[in-house]
Design a protein around this motif. Sequence first.
Motif, PDB file in Angstrom:
ATOM      1  N   LYS A 100       0.820  -1.212   0.000  1.00 21.78           N
ATOM      2  CA  LYS A 100       0.000   0.000   0.000  1.00 21.78           C
ATOM      3  C   LYS A 100       0.855   1.264   0.000  1.00 21.78           C
ATOM      4  O   LYS A 100       0.464   2.287  -0.549  1.00 21.78           O
ATOM      5  CB  LYS A 100      -0.926   0.019   1.221  1.00 21.78           C
ATOM      6  CG  LYS A 100      -2.058  -0.972   1.138  1.00 21.78           C
ATOM      7  CD  LYS A 100      -2.880  -0.946   2.410  1.00 21.78           C
ATOM      8  CE  LYS A 100      -3.904  -2.061   2.417  1.00 21.78           C
ATOM      9  NZ  LYS A 100      -4.612  -2.149   3.705  1.00 21.78           N
ATOM     10  N   LYS A 101       2.006   1.201   0.620  1.00 19.23           N
ATOM     11  CA  LYS A 101       2.925   2.349   0.705  1.00 19.23           C
ATOM     12  C   LYS A 101       4.117   2.138  -0.222  1.00 19.23           C
ATOM     13  O   LYS A 101       5.253   2.416   0.130  1.00 19.23           O
ATOM     14  CB  LYS A 101       3.420   2.521   2.154  1.00 19.23           C
ATOM     15  CG  LYS A 101       2.342   2.674   3.180  1.00 19.23           C
ATOM     16  CD  LYS A 101       1.731   4.034   3.111  1.00 19.23           C
ATOM     17  CE  LYS A 101       0.743   4.205   4.255  1.00 19.23           C
ATOM     18  NZ  LYS A 101       0.114   5.490   4.254  1.00 19.23           N
ATOM     19  N   ARG A 102       3.839   1.640  -1.396  1.00 22.04           N
ATOM     20  CA  ARG A 102       4.877   1.256  -2.353  1.00 22.04           C
ATOM     21  C   ARG A 102       5.926   2.345  -2.583  1.00 22.04           C
ATOM     22  O   ARG A 102       7.115   2.109  -2.470  1.00 22.04           O
ATOM     23  CB  ARG A 102       4.222   0.887  -3.684  1.00 22.04           C
ATOM     24  CG  ARG A 102       5.171   0.540  -4.791  1.00 22.04           C
ATOM     25  CD  ARG A 102       4.437   0.062  -6.000  1.00 22.04           C
ATOM     26  NE  ARG A 102       3.531  -0.992  -5.513  1.00 22.04           N
ATOM     27  CZ  ARG A 102       2.419  -1.360  -6.123  1.00 22.04           C
ATOM     28  NH1 ARG A 102       2.071  -0.804  -7.232  1.00 22.04           N
ATOM     29  NH2 ARG A 102       1.672  -2.286  -5.610  1.00 22.04           N
ATOM     30  N   GLY A 103       5.492   3.545  -2.894  1.00 20.71           N
ATOM     31  CA  GLY A 103       6.431   4.615  -3.246  1.00 20.71           C
ATOM     32  C   GLY A 103       7.215   5.165  -2.066  1.00 20.71           C
ATOM     33  O   GLY A 103       8.389   5.524  -2.201  1.00 20.71           O
ATOM     34  N   THR A 104       6.587   5.230  -0.895  1.00 25.10           N
ATOM     35  CA  THR A 104       7.258   5.837   0.253  1.00 25.10           C
ATOM     36  C   THR A 104       7.937   4.821   1.165  1.00 25.10           C
ATOM     37  O   THR A 104       8.781   5.200   1.971  1.00 25.10           O
ATOM     38  CB  THR A 104       6.248   6.643   1.112  1.00 25.10           C
ATOM     39  OG1 THR A 104       5.206   5.775   1.559  1.00 25.10           O
ATOM     40  CG2 THR A 104       5.669   7.797   0.321  1.00 25.10           C
ATOM     41  N   LEU A 105       7.597   3.523   1.021  1.00 29.99           N
ATOM     42  CA  LEU A 105       8.153   2.536   1.930  1.00 29.99           C
ATOM     43  C   LEU A 105       8.740   1.313   1.229  1.00 29.99           C
ATOM     44  O   LEU A 105       9.903   0.971   1.450  1.00 29.99           O
ATOM     45  CB  LEU A 105       7.064   2.101   2.925  1.00 29.99           C
ATOM     46  CG  LEU A 105       7.501   1.416   4.203  1.00 29.99           C
ATOM     47  CD1 LEU A 105       8.528   2.232   4.972  1.00 29.99           C
ATOM     48  CD2 LEU A 105       6.289   1.180   5.089  1.00 29.99           C
TER      49      LEU A 105
END
Length: 197
Positions: A35-40
């Motif tokens: 769900k937080k692919r880009g930031t995590l």
Amino acid sequence: MADAPADIEGLIALMARLPGLGPRSARRAVLHLVKKRGTLLLPLADAMREVGTTARECVNCGNIGQHDLCAICEDERRRNGQICVVEDVEDLWAMERTGAFRGRYHVLGGTLSALDSIGPDELRIPKLAERVKDEGVSEVILALGATVDGQTTAHYIADRLSGVQVTTLAQGVPMGGELDYLDEGTIGAALRARRAL
């Protein structure tokens, strides 16, 4: 209920092999990462790839660093005649966080365990004896757990080292601890390690 794609199931299976994570916790962690692919997820993957290529075990003490010798072993100011023996790298890092010890370390990589067929040669005990001779060590501080295996390992090491002072960390009542909340083993260790005020 639909199954997750094979690549995500593979990631969940890998994450579940980490200490402290079971299949459910791993599934929750992976879903959160997706769900937080880009930031995590992507920064984590990049960081893991970087650490995978740069992390090295110190050839001298067993710490983790980026070179063959860790920063502690390279620091001549840490050559004070003391070596603190710990079970694993996380114990070394815990000791370093206190800022109380200014010598060098030796990571055993575990403790002696007859049940698990772990003897002295599976650990870094022979390397410790070599370092004591070669580095002019005057004191070996055994910072091992208060478990049966930890104490067995401590006694084994103490019996094998000669010409050097061997000490161990104090055990007993923690700061702020109340006797009513402590187990009998801790109270017994505290009583045996008592000292004059």
